[in-house]
Design a protein around this motif. Sequence first.
Motif, PDB file in Angstrom:
ATOM      1  N   ILE A  97      54.380 107.476  96.892  1.00  0.00           N
ATOM      2  CA  ILE A  97      53.561 106.028  97.120  1.00  0.00           C
ATOM      3  C   ILE A  97      52.411 106.829  98.325  1.00  0.00           C
ATOM      4  O   ILE A  97      52.923 106.851  99.324  1.00  0.00           O
ATOM      5  CB  ILE A  97      54.991 105.553  98.219  1.00  0.00           C
ATOM      6  CG1 ILE A  97      55.783 104.699  97.647  1.00  0.00           C
ATOM      7  CG2 ILE A  97      54.118 103.330  98.540  1.00  0.00           C
ATOM      8  CD1 ILE A  97      57.069 104.155  98.517  1.00  0.00           C
ATOM      9  N   CYS A  98      51.247 106.178  97.717  1.00  0.00           N
ATOM     10  CA  CYS A  98      50.152 106.500  98.753  1.00  0.00           C
ATOM     11  C   CYS A  98      49.745 105.675  99.295  1.00  0.00           C
ATOM     12  O   CYS A  98      49.505 104.579  98.784  1.00  0.00           O
ATOM     13  CB  CYS A  98      48.923 106.433  97.154  1.00  0.00           C
ATOM     14  SG  CYS A  98      47.950 107.175  98.102  1.00  0.00           S
ATOM     15  N   SER A  99      49.477 105.737 100.706  1.00  0.00           N
ATOM     16  CA  SER A  99      48.599 105.248 101.896  1.00  0.00           C
ATOM     17  C   SER A  99      47.825 104.733 101.601  1.00  0.00           C
ATOM     18  O   SER A  99      47.475 103.121 101.260  1.00  0.00           O
ATOM     19  CB  SER A  99      49.013 105.260 102.733  1.00  0.00           C
ATOM     20  OG  SER A  99      50.560 105.736 103.432  1.00  0.00           O
ATOM     21  N   ASN A 100      47.056 105.645 100.512  1.00  0.00           N
ATOM     22  CA  ASN A 100      45.139 105.668 100.485  1.00  0.00           C
ATOM     23  C   ASN A 100      45.608 104.524  98.975  1.00  0.00           C
ATOM     24  O   ASN A 100      44.934 102.682  99.583  1.00  0.00           O
ATOM     25  CB  ASN A 100      44.748 106.259 100.543  1.00  0.00           C
ATOM     26  CG  ASN A 100      43.470 106.574  99.837  1.00  0.00           C
ATOM     27  OD1 ASN A 100      42.564 106.174 100.966  1.00  0.00           O
ATOM     28  ND2 ASN A 100      42.875 106.731  99.311  1.00  0.00           N
ATOM     29  N   CYS A 101      45.567 104.622  98.599  1.00  0.00           N
ATOM     30  CA  CYS A 101      45.581 103.355  97.459  1.00  0.00           C
ATOM     31  C   CYS A 101      46.555 102.521  96.645  1.00  0.00           C
ATOM     32  O   CYS A 101      46.594 102.111  95.595  1.00  0.00           O
ATOM     33  CB  CYS A 101      44.866 104.295  95.232  1.00  0.00           C
ATOM     34  SG  CYS A 101      46.715 105.664  95.409  1.00  0.00           S
ATOM     35  N   LYS A 102      47.356 102.546  97.575  1.00  0.00           N
ATOM     36  CA  LYS A 102      48.691 102.414  97.756  1.00  0.00           C
ATOM     37  C   LYS A 102      49.593 101.649  95.662  1.00  0.00           C
ATOM     38  O   LYS A 102      50.284 101.267  95.454  1.00  0.00           O
ATOM     39  CB  LYS A 102      48.022 100.007  97.079  1.00  0.00           C
ATOM     40  CG  LYS A 102      47.814  99.871  98.718  1.00  0.00           C
ATOM     41  CD  LYS A 102      48.271 100.546 100.070  1.00  0.00           C
ATOM     42  CE  LYS A 102      47.488  99.917 101.388  1.00  0.00           C
ATOM     43  NZ  LYS A 102      47.726 100.489 102.199  1.00  0.00           N
ATOM     44  N   SER A 103      49.553 102.884  95.292  1.00  0.00           N
ATOM     45  CA  SER A 103      49.831 103.492  93.922  1.00  0.00           C
ATOM     46  C   SER A 103      51.095 103.614  94.337  1.00  0.00           C
ATOM     47  O   SER A 103      51.583 104.798  94.931  1.00  0.00           O
ATOM     48  CB  SER A 103      49.056 104.218  92.980  1.00  0.00           C
ATOM     49  OG  SER A 103      49.003 105.893  93.919  1.00  0.00           O
ATOM     50  N   LEU A 104      52.024 103.321  93.561  1.00  0.00           N
ATOM     51  CA  LEU A 104      53.777 104.318  93.323  1.00  0.00           C
ATOM     52  C   LEU A 104      53.262 104.499  92.248  1.00  0.00           C
ATOM     53  O   LEU A 104      53.016 104.437  91.563  1.00  0.00           O
ATOM     54  CB  LEU A 104      55.017 103.298  92.513  1.00  0.00           C
ATOM     55  CG  LEU A 104      54.177 102.012  93.894  1.00  0.00           C
ATOM     56  CD1 LEU A 104      53.821 101.160  94.581  1.00  0.00           C
ATOM     57  CD2 LEU A 104      56.006 101.646  94.548  1.00  0.00           C
ATOM     58  N   GLN A 105      54.000 106.239  91.945  1.00  0.00           N
ATOM     59  CA  GLN A 105      54.318 106.841  91.176  1.00  0.00           C
ATOM     60  C   GLN A 105      55.211 107.361  91.175  1.00  0.00           C
ATOM     61  O   GLN A 105      56.104 108.055  92.012  1.00  0.00           O
ATOM     62  CB  GLN A 105      53.260 108.169  91.251  1.00  0.00           C
ATOM     63  CG  GLN A 105      51.901 108.087  90.793  1.00  0.00           C
ATOM     64  CD  GLN A 105      51.265 108.762  91.744  1.00  0.00           C
ATOM     65  OE1 GLN A 105      51.340 110.202  92.174  1.00  0.00           O
ATOM     66  NE2 GLN A 105      49.657 108.335  92.392  1.00  0.00           N
ATOM     67  N   MET A 106      56.219 108.088  89.575  1.00  0.00           N
ATOM     68  CA  MET A 106      57.635 108.335  89.384  1.00  0.00           C
ATOM     69  C   MET A 106      57.444 109.827  89.193  1.00  0.00           C
ATOM     70  O   MET A 106      56.329 110.149  87.992  1.00  0.00           O
ATOM     71  CB  MET A 106      58.097 107.610  88.144  1.00  0.00           C
ATOM     72  CG  MET A 106      58.939 106.478  88.497  1.00  0.00           C
ATOM     73  SD  MET A 106      60.324 106.291  89.672  1.00  0.00           S
ATOM     74  CE  MET A 106      61.622 107.436  88.912  1.00  0.00           C
ATOM     75  N   CYS A 107      57.914 110.413  89.686  1.00  0.00           N
ATOM     76  CA  CYS A 107      58.137 111.984  89.414  1.00  0.00           C
ATOM     77  C   CYS A 107      59.697 112.189  88.539  1.00  0.00           C
ATOM     78  O   CYS A 107      60.277 112.099  89.442  1.00  0.00           O
ATOM     79  CB  CYS A 107      57.698 112.897  90.107  1.00  0.00           C
ATOM     80  SG  CYS A 107      55.469 112.935  90.450  1.00  0.00           S
ATOM     81  N   HIS A 108      59.642 113.633  88.308  1.00  0.00           N
ATOM     82  CA  HIS A 108      61.508 113.884  88.019  1.00  0.00           C
ATOM     83  C   HIS A 108      60.951 115.624  87.961  1.00  0.00           C
ATOM     84  O   HIS A 108      60.742 116.177  87.756  1.00  0.00           O
ATOM     85  CB  HIS A 108      61.391 113.884  86.682  1.00  0.00           C
ATOM     86  CG  HIS A 108      61.764 112.224  86.054  1.00  0.00           C
ATOM     87  ND1 HIS A 108      62.823 111.074  86.968  1.00  0.00           N
ATOM     88  CD2 HIS A 108      60.672 111.470  85.358  1.00  0.00           C
ATOM     89  CE1 HIS A 108      62.506 110.199  86.131  1.00  0.00           C
ATOM     90  NE2 HIS A 108      61.427 110.463  85.441  1.00  0.00           N
TER      91      HIS A 108
END
Length: 150
Positions: A97-108
């Motif tokens: 979760i990015c505080s700057n752009c508010k994006s959510l990214q899934m990683c494995h």
Amino acid sequence: MSKQHEMHEIRALFRQKEIKATLARIIVYQVLKQVAQGLTAYEIEKISIEKGQRINLATIYATLNILLQKGLAQRYKVLTAQAVYCLNSAPCALLIICSNCKSLQMCHDDALQMSIQQYCTRTVLTLKEFRLTLNVEYCLHCHNRISLST
């Protein structure tokens, strides 16, 4: 894997989970299966349009809810950000979760999974599954954008 073989596998999975195998549901499942990170419903819609298969957002949400109920998908939502969906087939999941752009990214990450499995073995725990959340100041996308502007 051929497209026909993939369709057959998805139909068999849906039959096993007692999900009616409509074209829209199959496409949503395929889109989620073909990406490494989680997607929002809007991103699923965009990818389906790019594939030449326009699916109504209401149908996408209905399909995602069915996949969630049947245990085939996971939903992640943080504060006011759009929910991110991914299939449960991933051995481990890391949500960034990015505080700057508010994006959510899934990683494995296989190395992370191995470390957690080793920890569980050492501490005599039986690992069923795990999901980790990292709150970061800047994601890779923001970091690259900042580097390019300086």
